[in-house]
Structure formats: structure tokens, C-alpha cells
Design an enzyme around this catalytic site. Sequence first.
Site, PDB file in Angstrom:
ATOM      1  N   ASN A  94       0.830  -1.205   0.000  1.00 24.70           N
ATOM      2  CA  ASN A  94       0.000   0.000   0.000  1.00 24.70           C
ATOM      3  C   ASN A  94       0.862   1.252   0.000  1.00 24.70           C
ATOM      4  OD1 ASN A  94      -2.066  -1.772   0.111  1.00 24.70           O
ATOM      5  ND2 ASN A  94      -2.558  -1.431   2.273  1.00 24.70           N
ATOM      6  N   HIS A 111       5.998  -0.688  -2.678  1.00 26.85           N
ATOM      7  CA  HIS A 111       5.510  -0.031  -3.898  1.00 26.85           C
ATOM      8  C   HIS A 111       5.543   1.494  -3.794  1.00 26.85           C
ATOM      9  CE1 HIS A 111       3.133  -3.877  -5.271  1.00 26.85           C
ATOM     10  NE2 HIS A 111       4.440  -3.965  -5.466  1.00 26.85           N
TER      11      HIS A 111
HETATM   12  P1  OAD Z   1      -6.148  -6.037  -4.951  1.00 35.23           P
HETATM   13  O1  OAD Z   1      -7.196  -5.018  -5.234  1.00 35.23           O
HETATM   14  O2  OAD Z   1      -5.634  -6.852  -6.072  1.00 35.23           O
HETATM   15  O3  OAD Z   1      -6.700  -7.058  -3.858  1.00 35.23           O
HETATM   16  C1  OAD Z   1      -7.306  -6.643  -2.667  1.00 35.23           C
HETATM   17  C2  OAD Z   1      -7.788  -7.872  -1.905  1.00 35.23           C
HETATM   18  O4  OAD Z   1      -8.323  -7.417  -0.681  1.00 35.23           O
HETATM   19  C3  OAD Z   1      -8.894  -8.660  -2.628  1.00 35.23           C
HETATM   20  O5  OAD Z   1      -8.544 -10.040  -2.672  1.00 35.23           O
HETATM   21  C4  OAD Z   1     -10.128  -8.455  -1.731  1.00 35.23           C
HETATM   22  O6  OAD Z   1     -10.943  -9.592  -1.651  1.00 35.23           O
HETATM   23  C5  OAD Z   1      -9.498  -8.145  -0.397  1.00 35.23           C
HETATM   24  N1  OAD Z   1     -10.334  -7.313   0.484  1.00 35.23           N
HETATM   25  C6  OAD Z   1     -11.196  -6.318   0.153  1.00 35.23           C
HETATM   26  N2  OAD Z   1     -11.727  -5.769   1.245  1.00 35.23           N
HETATM   27  C7  OAD Z   1     -11.205  -6.432   2.312  1.00 35.23           C
HETATM   28  C8  OAD Z   1     -11.375  -6.342   3.721  1.00 35.23           C
HETATM   29  N3  OAD Z   1     -12.186  -5.449   4.283  1.00 35.23           N
HETATM   30  N4  OAD Z   1     -10.660  -7.180   4.513  1.00 35.23           N
HETATM   31  C9  OAD Z   1      -9.827  -8.115   3.956  1.00 35.23           C
HETATM   32  N5  OAD Z   1      -9.629  -8.244   2.641  1.00 35.23           N
HETATM   33  C10 OAD Z   1     -10.302  -7.421   1.824  1.00 35.23           C
HETATM   34  O7  OAD Z   1      -4.987  -5.282  -4.173  1.00 35.23           O
HETATM   35  P2  OAD Z   1      -3.471  -5.740  -3.904  1.00 35.23           P
HETATM   36  O8  OAD Z   1      -3.380  -7.213  -3.764  1.00 35.23           O
HETATM   37  O9  OAD Z   1      -2.951  -4.891  -2.816  1.00 35.23           O
HETATM   38  O10 OAD Z   1       0.482  -2.073  -7.350  1.00 35.23           O
HETATM   39  O11 OAD Z   1      -2.783  -5.303  -5.264  1.00 35.23           O
HETATM   40  C11 OAD Z   1      -1.392  -5.446  -5.388  1.00 35.23           C
HETATM   41  C12 OAD Z   1      -0.821  -4.360  -6.242  1.00 35.23           C
HETATM   42  O12 OAD Z   1      -1.564  -4.282  -7.466  1.00 35.23           O
HETATM   43  C13 OAD Z   1      -0.960  -2.957  -5.667  1.00 35.23           C
HETATM   44  O13 OAD Z   1       0.060  -2.620  -4.751  1.00 35.23           O
HETATM   45  C14 OAD Z   1      -0.881  -2.088  -6.887  1.00 35.23           C
HETATM   46  C15 OAD Z   1      -1.797  -2.892  -7.788  1.00 35.23           C
HETATM   47  O14 OAD Z   1      -1.634  -2.741  -9.140  1.00 35.23           O
HETATM   48  C16 OAD Z   1       0.961  -1.010  -8.003  1.00 35.23           C
HETATM   49  O15 OAD Z   1       0.293  -0.015  -8.251  1.00 35.23           O
HETATM   50  C17 OAD Z   1       2.389  -1.171  -8.423  1.00 35.23           C
END
Ligand code: OAD
Length: 240
Positions: A94, A111
Site C-alpha cells: 500500500n 511499492h
Molecule cells: P487487490 O485489489 O488486487 O486485492 C485486494 C484484496 O483485498 C482482494 O482479494 C479483496 O478480496 C481483499 N479485500 C477487500 N476488502 C477487504 C477487507 N475489508 N478485509 C480483507 N480483505 C479485503 O490489491 P493488492 O493485492 O494490494 O500495485 O494489489 C497489489 C498491487 O496491485 C498494488 O500494490 C498495486 C496494484 O496494481 C501497483 O500499483 C504497483
Amino acid sequence: MNVPRYGHIVVLSGAGLSAESGLSTFRDNGGLWDNHRVEDVATPEAYARNPDLVQRFYNERRAKLSSVQPNAAHTALGRLQREFEGQVTLVTQNVDDLLERGGARDVIHMHGELLKVRCTACNTVHGWREDCTEATRCPACGVAPGLRPDIVWFGEMPYHLDRIYAALGDCDLFLSVGTSGNVYPAAGFVAEVRRAGYAHTIEINLEPSAGVSYFAEHRHGKAGEIVPELVEQLLKGEAS
Ligand code: OAD
């Protein structure tokens, strides 16, 4: 008094950690990548092609950040880092500052950070809370344009990987919180931990992530509910 079962906990977090604070995730319905194409706002090529659009995207996100607060999961992880008797390494994908505002002392932002900009002319990194445009001069060298969001875009190398891999090889508990497991290298950290052999691994996510099968334990639901519970158990030495 309970003896903590673990000596070094690594927590990897993603956008789901901040969802309950009101920040959009990337890949959920209505997430940031529904409304913007990655290729338009989160690559070096996008910035070269249309810097105003890229700056606007991050200006909007920076402005939004000042209107949200850490949630119960951020404050619980902050408390874990302050109060756990062993070591707690917080690694986050994040770019917000909600873990720090939740009381964490040391957060590895692999990131980058929304509240920083980097000068492409002199490479100085500046703390930044205002909008940034192509007319904004670097406070260090005076060059404009040149200040870009200090965000790791697709195609760029994440920050602090040496420190992160050292922690992954050393930890005995690995927690993954609120990440869909789609973006490498973060998505591969759990496999790295398993290769080292002995750490327990727990996934905390609203739904099973792409890498769910690598985790020994799953707690599916809201981070704001599950993380505080788990932190309480860890601080009492009661967690599995
Ligand atoms: P994603 O949007 O891919 O995934 C977020 C995850 O959080 C999903 O699997 C949801 O189910 C889960 N989620 C949502 N609300 C939640 C809650 N209240 N409690 C628990 N889980 C919850 O986001 P990231 O995995 O962080 O990179 O994405 C990784 C990277 O992709 C980011 O850092 C960004 C993006 O492109 C860059 O910008 C370089």
C-alpha cells in the site's frame, strides 16, 4: 505470563487492509483498475506519454488520503509492532500512510508512498502533501518538469527487496492481509517463506486469494475484524 510462540512475524499487506478506511482496492468490483487502465496511469510509459493524466490520478489519491482514517486492522498491526516481544516486520504494497497513522513505527513500503515525490533530474525524494504538476519545481534542484510520484509502477523494481527477503528467510510466522495475490514479487513471498521451511503461514482476506493453497491457515473475512482478534492472540501467546 504466556511465552510468545513466535520470534519474528512478517506481515504482508495489500489494498484490502485499507478498504474499510474507505480507500478503493484495485481488483474488486468498482476498484481502481475498473475505472483506469493500468497502462494509462501506472507505468513509466504512461508517464512519458501523458504526465498530466498520471499526476492527476495520484493527486486525487493523495487528496483522498487526507480524508480517511486508519481502521481497526491498522491500529492492531501498529500495536503488534510496538508491543510484541519478538520482531515484527511490516511489509506493505500500500502507498497510503495508514499503518504509520495506526501507530506502526517502521513500515516497508515496497511499492512506494503517495506522500512522497521523486525528482527525475536529481533523484531527491521529498515528502509531499500538495498536488504535483509538470510545472512544480523540485525544491532541491529547481528543475521542472521532473517531480514524479514516488510510486513503483509496473515494469519498475519494487523497493527494499533485500531487506524483505532477509525477513522472509528469518521469520517463523508469515501473515498476508488483504491482498489478491496477483502481483509479483509480493505474490511469491509465501512460497519463499515455505521454501525456507519452518514458518507458519496465515492468509487473512475477504475471499481466498490467488495464492490461497500456499497458506497453511486461512481466516477469511474482514481485516478490521480478524486482524485485531489475531493480534490479541499473538500478544497473549495464544495463536496457533
Ligand atoms: P487487490 O485489489 O488486487 O486485492 C485486494 C484484496 O483485498 C482482494 O482479494 C479483496 O478480496 C481483499 N479485500 C477487500 N476488502 C477487504 C477487507 N475489508 N478485509 C480483507 N480483505 C479485503 O490489491 P493488492 O493485492 O494490494 O500495485 O494489489 C497489489 C498491487 O496491485 C498494488 O500494490 C498495486 C496494484 O496494481 C501497483 O500499483 C504497483
